[in-house]
Design a protein around this motif. Structure first.
Motif, PDB file in Angstrom:
ATOM      1  N   ARG A   1      53.362  67.563  24.929  1.00  0.00           N
ATOM      2  CA  ARG A   1      53.428  66.238  25.550  1.00  0.00           C
ATOM      3  C   ARG A   1      54.816  65.971  26.139  1.00  0.00           C
ATOM      4  O   ARG A   1      54.944  65.341  27.179  1.00  0.00           O
ATOM      5  N   ARG A   2      55.854  66.449  25.462  1.00  0.00           N
ATOM      6  CA  ARG A   2      57.219  66.267  25.973  1.00  0.00           C
ATOM      7  C   ARG A   2      57.370  66.976  27.311  1.00  0.00           C
ATOM      8  O   ARG A   2      57.914  66.414  28.269  1.00  0.00           O
ATOM      9  N   PHE A   3      56.871  68.193  27.399  1.00  0.00           N
ATOM     10  CA  PHE A   3      56.942  68.938  28.653  1.00  0.00           C
ATOM     11  C   PHE A   3      56.206  68.184  29.761  1.00  0.00           C
ATOM     12  O   PHE A   3      56.715  68.050  30.872  1.00  0.00           O
ATOM     13  N   GLY A   4      55.017  67.666  29.458  1.00  0.00           N
ATOM     14  CA  GLY A   4      54.249  66.912  30.450  1.00  0.00           C
ATOM     15  C   GLY A   4      54.962  65.641  30.876  1.00  0.00           C
ATOM     16  O   GLY A   4      54.969  65.281  32.056  1.00  0.00           O
ATOM     17  N   LEU A   5      55.580  64.954  29.910  1.00  0.00           N
ATOM     18  CA  LEU A   5      56.312  63.726  30.215  1.00  0.00           C
ATOM     19  C   LEU A   5      57.498  64.005  31.131  1.00  0.00           C
ATOM     20  O   LEU A   5      57.711  63.306  32.122  1.00  0.00           O
ATOM     21  N   PHE A   6      58.251  65.046  30.830  1.00  0.00           N
ATOM     22  CA  PHE A   6      59.401  65.388  31.661  1.00  0.00           C
ATOM     23  C   PHE A   6      58.971  65.853  33.051  1.00  0.00           C
ATOM     24  O   PHE A   6      59.635  65.569  34.048  1.00  0.00           O
ATOM     25  N   LYS A   7      57.855  66.540  33.133  1.00  0.00           N
ATOM     26  CA  LYS A   7      57.346  66.984  34.425  1.00  0.00           C
ATOM     27  C   LYS A   7      56.951  65.785  35.278  1.00  0.00           C
ATOM     28  O   LYS A   7      57.279  65.714  36.467  1.00  0.00           O
ATOM     29  N   LYS A   8      56.271  64.802  34.672  1.00  0.00           N
ATOM     30  CA  LYS A   8      55.884  63.593  35.404  1.00  0.00           C
ATOM     31  C   LYS A   8      57.115  62.809  35.841  1.00  0.00           C
ATOM     32  O   LYS A   8      57.163  62.265  36.945  1.00  0.00           O
TER      33      LYS A   8
ATOM     34  N   VAL B   1      65.493  58.175  37.085  1.00  0.00           N
ATOM     35  CA  VAL B   1      64.719  58.308  35.859  1.00  0.00           C
ATOM     36  C   VAL B   1      65.576  58.916  34.767  1.00  0.00           C
ATOM     37  O   VAL B   1      66.260  59.907  34.989  1.00  0.00           O
ATOM     38  N   SER B   2      65.518  58.317  33.589  1.00  0.00           N
ATOM     39  CA  SER B   2      66.160  58.878  32.399  1.00  0.00           C
ATOM     40  C   SER B   2      65.212  58.708  31.227  1.00  0.00           C
ATOM     41  O   SER B   2      64.655  57.641  31.028  1.00  0.00           O
ATOM     42  N   ILE B   3      65.046  59.762  30.457  1.00  0.00           N
ATOM     43  CA  ILE B   3      64.189  59.725  29.278  1.00  0.00           C
ATOM     44  C   ILE B   3      64.964  60.358  28.121  1.00  0.00           C
ATOM     45  O   ILE B   3      65.538  61.432  28.254  1.00  0.00           O
ATOM     46  N   VAL B   4      64.957  59.673  26.988  1.00  0.00           N
ATOM     47  CA  VAL B   4      65.561  60.200  25.767  1.00  0.00           C
ATOM     48  C   VAL B   4      64.484  60.158  24.697  1.00  0.00           C
ATOM     49  O   VAL B   4      63.893  59.113  24.455  1.00  0.00           O
TER      50      VAL B   4
ATOM     51  N   SER C   1      60.042  64.035  36.536  1.00  0.00           N
ATOM     52  CA  SER C   1      60.632  64.788  37.636  1.00  0.00           C
ATOM     53  C   SER C   1      59.875  64.534  38.939  1.00  0.00           C
ATOM     54  O   SER C   1      60.488  64.327  39.998  1.00  0.00           O
ATOM     55  N   GLU C   2      58.547  64.531  38.859  1.00  0.00           N
ATOM     56  CA  GLU C   2      57.745  64.251  40.044  1.00  0.00           C
ATOM     57  C   GLU C   2      57.991  62.837  40.555  1.00  0.00           C
ATOM     58  O   GLU C   2      58.089  62.615  41.764  1.00  0.00           O
ATOM     59  N   LEU C   3      58.096  61.882  39.656  1.00  0.00           N
ATOM     60  CA  LEU C   3      58.349  60.494  40.042  1.00  0.00           C
ATOM     61  C   LEU C   3      59.686  60.368  40.763  1.00  0.00           C
ATOM     62  O   LEU C   3      59.776  59.712  41.809  1.00  0.00           O
ATOM     63  N   SER C   4      60.715  61.019  40.242  1.00  0.00           N
ATOM     64  CA  SER C   4      62.021  60.921  40.883  1.00  0.00           C
ATOM     65  C   SER C   4      62.036  61.639  42.229  1.00  0.00           C
ATOM     66  O   SER C   4      62.668  61.179  43.177  1.00  0.00           O
ATOM     67  N   THR C   5      61.312  62.754  42.339  1.00  0.00           N
ATOM     68  CA  THR C   5      61.272  63.505  43.592  1.00  0.00           C
ATOM     69  C   THR C   5      60.467  62.774  44.660  1.00  0.00           C
ATOM     70  O   THR C   5      60.910  62.611  45.792  1.00  0.00           O
ATOM     71  N   LEU C   6      59.269  62.326  44.293  1.00  0.00           N
ATOM     72  CA  LEU C   6      58.376  61.709  45.272  1.00  0.00           C
ATOM     73  C   LEU C   6      58.810  60.312  45.684  1.00  0.00           C
ATOM     74  O   LEU C   6      58.679  59.929  46.845  1.00  0.00           O
ATOM     75  N   CYS C   7      59.316  59.532  44.748  1.00  0.00           N
ATOM     76  CA  CYS C   7      59.606  58.118  45.022  1.00  0.00           C
ATOM     77  C   CYS C   7      61.091  57.816  45.130  1.00  0.00           C
ATOM     78  O   CYS C   7      61.466  56.706  45.496  1.00  0.00           O
TER      79      CYS C   7
END
Length: 98
Positions: free
Chosen positions: A28-35, A47-50, A37-43
């Motif tokens: 789930r962590r990998f999926g969260l970080f991937k999403k 984004v920061s997640i801890v 990354s996509e959000l920051s790239t596309l939009c």
């Protein structure tokens, strides 16, 4: 008759098995970080997640400097009672319009 091969909804509850819990956390962590990354790239969003794992290990992802995002968040006037509408509430309402 054959059932369709689609994802099933799982019950959301804390997993009792420590090993399974760690595996699910990692996936789930990998999926969260991937999403994120996509959000920051596309939009173009900052984004920061801890995240702390169940074993208290720290994992983080950021597209912009965490310090600048935290400072920008802390500068917002989030106290209720003033006449200006809360920007977080307005953004949430606009997101739910779709």
């Amino acid at each position: 008759m054959r059932r369709p091969n689609h994802r099933r909804r799982i019950q959301t509850a804390r997993m009792q098995n420590q090993t399974i819990r760690q595996v699910v956390f990692s996936k789930r962590r990998f999926g969260l970080f991937k999403k994120a990354s996509e959000l920051s790239t596309l939009c173009g969003a900052d984004v920061s997640i801890v995240v702390y794992s169940p074993t208290n290990k720290l994992y983080s992802f950021w597209h912009a400097l965490v310090k600048s995002i935290v400072e920008r968040f802390l500068e917002e006037d989030l106290t209720p009672g003033n006449n200006d509408p809360n920007p977080i509430i307005i953004a949430q309402q606009n997101a739910n319009v779709d």
